[in-house]
Motif scaffolding. Structure first.
Motif, PDB file in Angstrom:
ATOM      1  N   VAL A   1      37.985  48.142  43.724  1.00  0.00           N
ATOM      2  CA  VAL A   1      38.601  47.988  42.233  1.00  0.00           C
ATOM      3  C   VAL A   1      38.855  49.394  41.569  1.00  0.00           C
ATOM      4  CG1 VAL A   1      37.927  47.406  39.921  1.00  0.00           C
ATOM      5  CG2 VAL A   1      36.916  46.269  41.917  1.00  0.00           C
TER       6      VAL A   1
ATOM      7  N   PHE B   1      35.442  37.741  43.295  1.00  0.00           N
ATOM      8  CA  PHE B   1      35.320  39.219  42.877  1.00  0.00           C
ATOM      9  C   PHE B   1      34.176  39.367  41.849  1.00  0.00           C
ATOM     10  CE2 PHE B   1      36.486  41.356  38.996  1.00  0.00           C
ATOM     11  CZ  PHE B   1      36.195  42.677  38.996  1.00  0.00           C
TER      12      PHE B   1
ATOM     13  N   VAL C   1      42.673  45.316  41.183  1.00  0.00           N
ATOM     14  CA  VAL C   1      41.688  44.693  42.060  1.00  0.00           C
ATOM     15  C   VAL C   1      41.937  44.196  43.472  1.00  0.00           C
ATOM     16  CG1 VAL C   1      39.498  42.945  42.634  1.00  0.00           C
ATOM     17  CG2 VAL C   1      40.057  43.754  40.248  1.00  0.00           C
TER      18      VAL C   1
ATOM     19  N   LEU D   1      41.968  46.870  34.972  1.00  0.00           N
ATOM     20  CA  LEU D   1      41.691  47.016  36.346  1.00  0.00           C
ATOM     21  C   LEU D   1      42.673  46.428  37.382  1.00  0.00           C
ATOM     22  CD1 LEU D   1      37.913  45.550  35.870  1.00  0.00           C
ATOM     23  CD2 LEU D   1      38.507  48.019  35.933  1.00  0.00           C
TER      24      LEU D   1
END
Length: 373
Positions: free
Chosen positions: A240, A224, A293, A291
């Motif tokens: 994301v 990532f 992901v 976040l």
């Protein structure tokens, strides 16, 4: 007792090459050079030992903007000093201070809670992945465990270096454990460590270990962050979302589409959460919100509440709204960053040295090494 690292107050220019050098000598409190002292860059496979004159030299990849130098020898306190690439001293003189605690040998009997403490410690340190099953410990007697019965928390540290033998990835990980605490769910620890290559001699086993390293790279935050630095989310198959409102515990099945429609998730691209500081040459992940992901290269159906996103997913908390990382996807300044779900289960068994060379070709679909969330 103090730990001291002295250096001359002048610096040198980093040449336009793939590496730069750091050199020096190690002495004791009486300024006597010390031989066979281990000197390494923390969390990397860059290490050496001093010669008969106490001298050492390390070659460090030029893309390492921030790094920590660690000096370790039995009978002395561990020395740690952080540097940046552009302020590397030309020569270091490192003075070791004796650790009288190493002269005391304590042999404690294993109590009736020992197996429980070891299980929590092992899972917390190594992580709960398939790779952890192929790990074993050397010098286990150097690890000291204790249990807070009221808080149901295991604490640990090491009096001397111990080794984690990771047969899955082909590494011997030398660990100096400073602090460790785990209640079996949440684990926090601080350690200095370096990686020694230990690839199998047999070609088939060696190829399997190299393949596992690629798999580990894809299943951890490294892919990532590397894709952020390369600005290629699409090629890396990374997606994301900023989390505006979402529960951490899912009681039933749901969809990402539903969360988007309800405004609980906000889709973002790499330019929204990444910037490169051209002055300091640092890569920065930033967000005012947590976040979510998804790594679409790794399929995951086990305990995945999202019926429309059957991929490995992780949550990132940034309490100070940013973290600094290297071009190859390793965090150099965490700044309080916390990982949950898949990446929260990853431990030392899936970790790679920070100077790991990113494979040019990554598999399109990889099996997830996860065994639990």
């Amino acid at each position: 007792l103090f730990s001291s690292i002295f250096f001359f107050p002048y610096y040198f220019t980093i040449a336009q090459s793939n590496t730069f050098k750091i050199s020096g000598k190690v002495v004791d409190e009486d300024n006597i050079p010390q031989e066979f002292v281990t000197v390494y860059i923390n969390s990397s496979s860059i290490f050496t030992q001093t010669d008969s004159l106490g001298s050492f030299m390390l070659n460090i990849p030029s893309n390492n903007v921030d790094f920590e130098l660690v000096v370790s020898m039995v009978g002395f306190n561990i020395q740690k000093q952080k540097f940046t690439r552009n302020t590397v001293p030309k020569f270091l003189t490192i003075k070791l201070t004796s650790n009288t605690l190493d002269e005391v040998v304590i042999k404690a009997k294993q109590d009736r809670f020992w197996s429980r403490k070891w299980h929590v410690f092992r899972n917390g340190l190594l992580g709960e992945t398939a790779f952890a099953r192929q790990c074993s410990f050397e010098n286990r007697e150097n690890i000291h465990l204790s249990l807070d019965y009221d808080r149901k928390t295991v604490f640990a540290n090491s009096s001397k270096t111990f080794v984690v033998l990771n047969k899955a990835l082909g590494y011997k990980i030398h660990v100096d454990l400073h602090t460790f605490s785990s209640d079996g769910v949440e684990t926090n620890y601080a350690a200095s460590k370096f990686y020694e290559d230990d690839l199998a001699i047999e070609e088939d086993k060696r190829n399997s270990q190299l393949k596992n390293r690629k798999k580990a790279f894809e299943a951890t935050p490294n892919l990532f962050l590397h894709s952020l630095a390369k600005r290629n989310f699409r090629d890396a198959k990374i997606e994301v979302f900023k989390i505006k409102s979402m529960v951490d515990v899912f009681l039933g099945r749901t969809t990402v589409k539903q969360h988007l429609e309800e405004g609980k998730l906000i889709r973002v691209n790499d330019s929204t959460i990444y910037r490169f500081d051209s002055l300091s040459k640092r890569h920065i992940l930033h967000s005012e919100l947590p976040l979510l992901v998804f790594n679409k290269k790794v399929l995951n159906y086990f305990r995945n509440p999202f019926t429309d996103y059957t991929y490995m997913f992780s949550k990132i908390d940034l309490p100070n709204q940013y973290a600094v990382f290297t071009e190859n996807g390793f965090i150099s300044v965490p700044n309080g960053i916390t990982f949950h779900y898949q990446w929260g289960n990853e431990g030392l068994a899936s970790a790679l040295p920070e100077n790991y060379k990113v494979p040019e070709e990554m598999p399109i679909v990889a099996e997830s090494p996860i065994i639990d969330l």
